[in-house]
Design an enzyme around this catalytic site. Structure first.
Site, PDB file in Angstrom:
ATOM      1  N   LYS A  13       0.838  -1.212   0.000  1.00 52.61           N
ATOM      2  CA  LYS A  13       0.000   0.000   0.000  1.00 52.61           C
ATOM      3  C   LYS A  13       0.873   1.261   0.000  1.00 52.61           C
ATOM      4  O   LYS A  13       0.668   2.165  -0.804  1.00 52.61           O
ATOM      5  CB  LYS A  13      -0.931   0.028   1.227  1.00 52.61           C
ATOM      6  CG  LYS A  13      -1.908  -1.144   1.282  1.00 52.61           C
ATOM      7  CD  LYS A  13      -2.843  -1.047   2.473  1.00 52.61           C
ATOM      8  CE  LYS A  13      -2.129  -1.112   3.817  1.00 52.61           C
ATOM      9  NZ  LYS A  13      -1.404  -2.365   4.077  1.00 52.61           N
ATOM     10  N   ARG A  88      -9.722   0.760   8.607  1.00 50.38           N
ATOM     11  CA  ARG A  88      -9.276  -0.606   8.850  1.00 50.38           C
ATOM     12  C   ARG A  88     -10.302  -1.394   9.649  1.00 50.38           C
ATOM     13  O   ARG A  88     -10.045  -2.554   9.978  1.00 50.38           O
ATOM     14  CB  ARG A  88      -7.976  -0.571   9.653  1.00 50.38           C
ATOM     15  CG  ARG A  88      -6.711  -0.802   8.837  1.00 50.38           C
ATOM     16  CD  ARG A  88      -5.528  -0.615   9.786  1.00 50.38           C
ATOM     17  NE  ARG A  88      -4.376  -1.326   9.373  1.00 50.38           N
ATOM     18  CZ  ARG A  88      -3.330  -0.770   8.760  1.00 50.38           C
ATOM     19  NH1 ARG A  88      -3.339   0.498   8.455  1.00 50.38           N
ATOM     20  NH2 ARG A  88      -2.286  -1.496   8.467  1.00 50.38           N
ATOM     21  N   ARG A 127      11.186  -6.244   4.789  1.00 49.77           N
ATOM     22  CA  ARG A 127      11.062  -4.780   4.716  1.00 49.77           C
ATOM     23  C   ARG A 127      12.089  -4.126   5.651  1.00 49.77           C
ATOM     24  O   ARG A 127      12.263  -4.548   6.788  1.00 49.77           O
ATOM     25  CB  ARG A 127       9.645  -4.370   5.128  1.00 49.77           C
ATOM     26  CG  ARG A 127       9.456  -2.868   5.239  1.00 49.77           C
ATOM     27  CD  ARG A 127       8.007  -2.462   5.133  1.00 49.77           C
ATOM     28  NE  ARG A 127       7.179  -2.871   6.234  1.00 49.77           N
ATOM     29  CZ  ARG A 127       5.853  -2.670   6.285  1.00 49.77           C
ATOM     30  NH1 ARG A 127       5.229  -2.066   5.290  1.00 49.77           N
ATOM     31  NH2 ARG A 127       5.155  -3.083   7.330  1.00 49.77           N
ATOM     32  N   ARG A 160      11.175  -2.634  11.439  1.00 48.89           N
ATOM     33  CA  ARG A 160      10.121  -2.131  12.328  1.00 48.89           C
ATOM     34  C   ARG A 160       9.813  -3.175  13.400  1.00 48.89           C
ATOM     35  O   ARG A 160       9.787  -4.367  13.099  1.00 48.89           O
ATOM     36  CB  ARG A 160       8.853  -1.866  11.504  1.00 48.89           C
ATOM     37  CG  ARG A 160       8.794  -0.482  10.905  1.00 48.89           C
ATOM     38  CD  ARG A 160       7.699  -0.320   9.881  1.00 48.89           C
ATOM     39  NE  ARG A 160       6.363  -0.756  10.298  1.00 48.89           N
ATOM     40  CZ  ARG A 160       5.261  -0.593   9.569  1.00 48.89           C
ATOM     41  NH1 ARG A 160       5.337   0.022   8.386  1.00 48.89           N
ATOM     42  NH2 ARG A 160       4.092  -1.012   9.983  1.00 48.89           N
ATOM     43  N   ARG A 171      -0.727  -9.296  13.415  1.00 45.95           N
ATOM     44  CA  ARG A 171      -1.300  -8.307  12.502  1.00 45.95           C
ATOM     45  C   ARG A 171      -2.147  -8.980  11.422  1.00 45.95           C
ATOM     46  O   ARG A 171      -3.170  -8.446  11.001  1.00 45.95           O
ATOM     47  CB  ARG A 171      -0.186  -7.477  11.862  1.00 45.95           C
ATOM     48  CG  ARG A 171       0.460  -6.550  12.882  1.00 45.95           C
ATOM     49  CD  ARG A 171       1.792  -6.061  12.407  1.00 45.95           C
ATOM     50  NE  ARG A 171       1.676  -5.069  11.380  1.00 45.95           N
ATOM     51  CZ  ARG A 171       2.598  -4.840  10.452  1.00 45.95           C
ATOM     52  NH1 ARG A 171       3.695  -5.548  10.429  1.00 45.95           N
ATOM     53  NH2 ARG A 171       2.428  -3.894   9.572  1.00 45.95           N
TER      54      ARG A 171
HETATM   55  P1  ADP Z   1       1.263  -1.663   7.221  1.00 45.40           P
HETATM   56  O1  ADP Z   1       2.152  -0.787   6.374  1.00 45.40           O
HETATM   57  O2  ADP Z   1       1.970  -2.895   7.592  1.00 45.40           O
HETATM   58  O3  ADP Z   1      -0.055  -1.938   6.585  1.00 45.40           O
HETATM   59  P2  ADP Z   1       0.722   0.682   8.743  1.00 45.40           P
HETATM   60  O4  ADP Z   1       1.989   1.434   8.632  1.00 45.40           O
HETATM   61  O5  ADP Z   1      -0.407   1.102   7.870  1.00 45.40           O
HETATM   62  O6  ADP Z   1       1.008  -0.872   8.568  1.00 45.40           O
HETATM   63  O7  ADP Z   1       0.212   0.705  10.248  1.00 45.40           O
HETATM   64  C1  ADP Z   1       1.070   0.411  11.317  1.00 45.40           C
HETATM   65  C2  ADP Z   1       0.256   0.309  12.588  1.00 45.40           C
HETATM   66  O8  ADP Z   1      -0.367   1.572  12.882  1.00 45.40           O
HETATM   67  C3  ADP Z   1      -0.892  -0.680  12.567  1.00 45.40           C
HETATM   68  O9  ADP Z   1      -0.478  -2.023  12.819  1.00 45.40           O
HETATM   69  C4  ADP Z   1      -1.792  -0.132  13.676  1.00 45.40           C
HETATM   70  O10 ADP Z   1      -1.280  -0.428  14.968  1.00 45.40           O
HETATM   71  C5  ADP Z   1      -1.656   1.367  13.454  1.00 45.40           C
HETATM   72  N1  ADP Z   1      -2.682   1.832  12.503  1.00 45.40           N
HETATM   73  C6  ADP Z   1      -2.484   2.325  11.252  1.00 45.40           C
HETATM   74  N2  ADP Z   1      -3.652   2.626  10.663  1.00 45.40           N
HETATM   75  C7  ADP Z   1      -4.627   2.324  11.565  1.00 45.40           C
HETATM   76  C8  ADP Z   1      -6.061   2.377  11.552  1.00 45.40           C
HETATM   77  N3  ADP Z   1      -6.736   2.831  10.494  1.00 45.40           N
HETATM   78  N4  ADP Z   1      -6.715   1.976  12.677  1.00 45.40           N
HETATM   79  C9  ADP Z   1      -6.067   1.542  13.752  1.00 45.40           C
HETATM   80  N5  ADP Z   1      -4.728   1.429  13.824  1.00 45.40           N
HETATM   81  C10 ADP Z   1      -4.004   1.817  12.739  1.00 45.40           C
HETATM   82  P1  ADP Z   2       2.224  -1.900   3.143  1.00 41.66           P
HETATM   83  O1  ADP Z   2       2.236  -0.382   3.181  1.00 41.66           O
HETATM   84  O2  ADP Z   2       0.988  -2.456   2.494  1.00 41.66           O
HETATM   85  O3  ADP Z   2       2.469  -2.516   4.477  1.00 41.66           O
HETATM   86  P2  ADP Z   2       4.794  -1.646   1.747  1.00 41.66           P
HETATM   87  O4  ADP Z   2       4.492  -0.724   0.611  1.00 41.66           O
HETATM   88  O5  ADP Z   2       5.548  -1.101   2.896  1.00 41.66           O
HETATM   89  O6  ADP Z   2       3.419  -2.372   2.215  1.00 41.66           O
HETATM   90  O7  ADP Z   2       5.557  -2.914   1.139  1.00 41.66           O
HETATM   91  C1  ADP Z   2       6.004  -3.968   1.992  1.00 41.66           C
HETATM   92  C2  ADP Z   2       7.390  -4.431   1.515  1.00 41.66           C
HETATM   93  O8  ADP Z   2       7.261  -5.084   0.255  1.00 41.66           O
HETATM   94  C3  ADP Z   2       8.403  -3.288   1.333  1.00 41.66           C
HETATM   95  O9  ADP Z   2       9.671  -3.741   1.752  1.00 41.66           O
HETATM   96  C4  ADP Z   2       8.382  -3.030  -0.188  1.00 41.66           C
HETATM   97  O10 ADP Z   2       9.668  -2.604  -0.640  1.00 41.66           O
HETATM   98  C5  ADP Z   2       8.046  -4.424  -0.744  1.00 41.66           C
HETATM   99  N1  ADP Z   2       7.211  -4.361  -1.944  1.00 41.66           N
HETATM  100  C6  ADP Z   2       6.210  -3.498  -2.219  1.00 41.66           C
HETATM  101  N2  ADP Z   2       5.656  -3.766  -3.425  1.00 41.66           N
HETATM  102  C7  ADP Z   2       6.320  -4.847  -3.912  1.00 41.66           C
HETATM  103  C8  ADP Z   2       6.230  -5.615  -5.125  1.00 41.66           C
HETATM  104  N3  ADP Z   2       5.324  -5.332  -6.076  1.00 41.66           N
HETATM  105  N4  ADP Z   2       7.076  -6.639  -5.273  1.00 41.66           N
HETATM  106  C9  ADP Z   2       7.988  -6.951  -4.318  1.00 41.66           C
HETATM  107  N5  ADP Z   2       8.138  -6.270  -3.174  1.00 41.66           N
HETATM  108  C10 ADP Z   2       7.303  -5.226  -2.966  1.00 41.66           C
END
Ligand code: ADP
Ligand code: ADP
Length: 218
Positions: A13, A88, A127, A160, A171
């Protein structure tokens, strides 16, 4: 355009949000990023959020909803936005609809990034984030030239706390229980569209932009 990106943790994302938001010329609003910035600055919000984030749980709806409501009231979000990681939960989705209705507007589309669980675990465990500029790397799929060092700013890369294996498992459970039901909320509104988010980053971006074209207002 008013757009929400959903998908499991690690679906890509954040990676796609940068390119898609730039393409649409809308602000990229990531609740995870806002929470992490508050944790780093040790604000009240950060202190409230940290315990939940570290445990792989969601920050309570009330806290999160208020934060997003304030952010959406800022002038740069007036003509459109991309929300990454919000809503979420179904109550967050209901609150978002209400906030937008109060502002006289509505969501255009919810784009779901579809990736299977094995790939998500590979993406999360590899990551690495830069402490300096925040750029997100991947040990296998987007590796920096020097081990543990950011190519862009020479900052230190770190894993992280919530990307450690035991927290990843929690998660993913939370995603299935609390976030996946959004499909049943947005599906009947005809706002949900899923794309295959596997393959090279650039291919996924093209797929996303192509899919969104039909939701752009003429
Ligand atoms: P990821 O990139 O792995 O999807 P995020 O960076 O979006 O994770 O979120 C990291 C953490 O921040 C989540 O695991 C949660 O604890 C908190 N968080 C983010 N967005 C929300 C939301 N919409 N509602 C509740 N908690 C959130
Ligand atoms: P989210 O915000 O949904 O948690 P991220 O954008 O942080 O996800 O991506 C999670 C990990 O996967 C990062 O280390 C990123 O560099 C890698 N990644 C993202 N898109 C791709 C892809 N299309 N193929 C392989 N690795 C990816």
């Amino acid at each position: 355009m008013r757009l929400v990106l959903v998908g499991p943790p690690g679906a890509g994302k954040g990676t796609q949000a940068q390119f898609v938001a730039a393409h649409l010329a809308v602000p990229n609003i990531s609740t995870g990023e806002i929470f992490r910035a508050n944790v780093t600055r040790r604000t009240d919000l950060g202190l409230q959020a940290k315990q939940y984030m570290d445990a792989g749980r969601l920050v309570p709806d009330e806290v999160t909803i208020n934060m997003v409501r304030d952010r959406l009231a800022e002038p740069d979000a007036g003509d459109g936005f991309l929300l990454d990681g919000f809503p979420r939960t179904v109550p967050q989705a209901v609150a978002l609809d209400k906030t937008l209705a109060d502002l006289g507007t509505a969501l255009d589309v919810v784009l779901e990034l579809v990736v299977d669980e094995d790939e998500v675990i590979r993406r999360l465990s590899g990551r690495r984030n830069c402490r300096g500029c925040g750029k997100v790397w991947h040990l296998e799929f987007d590796a920096p030239t020097r081990d543990g060092i950011c190519d862009r700013c020479s900052g230190e890369l770190f894993l992280r706390d919530d990307d450690k294996p035991e927290v990843i498992a929690e998660r993913l459970r939370v995603y299935t229980r609390d976030t996946a039901p959004l499909v049943d909320y947005y599906g009947p509104q005809n706002k949900l569209v899923g794309i295959d988010a596997t393959g090279p980053v650039e291919d996924v971006t093209l797929r996303a932009i192509d899919t969104l074209r039909s939701y752009e207002k003429s």
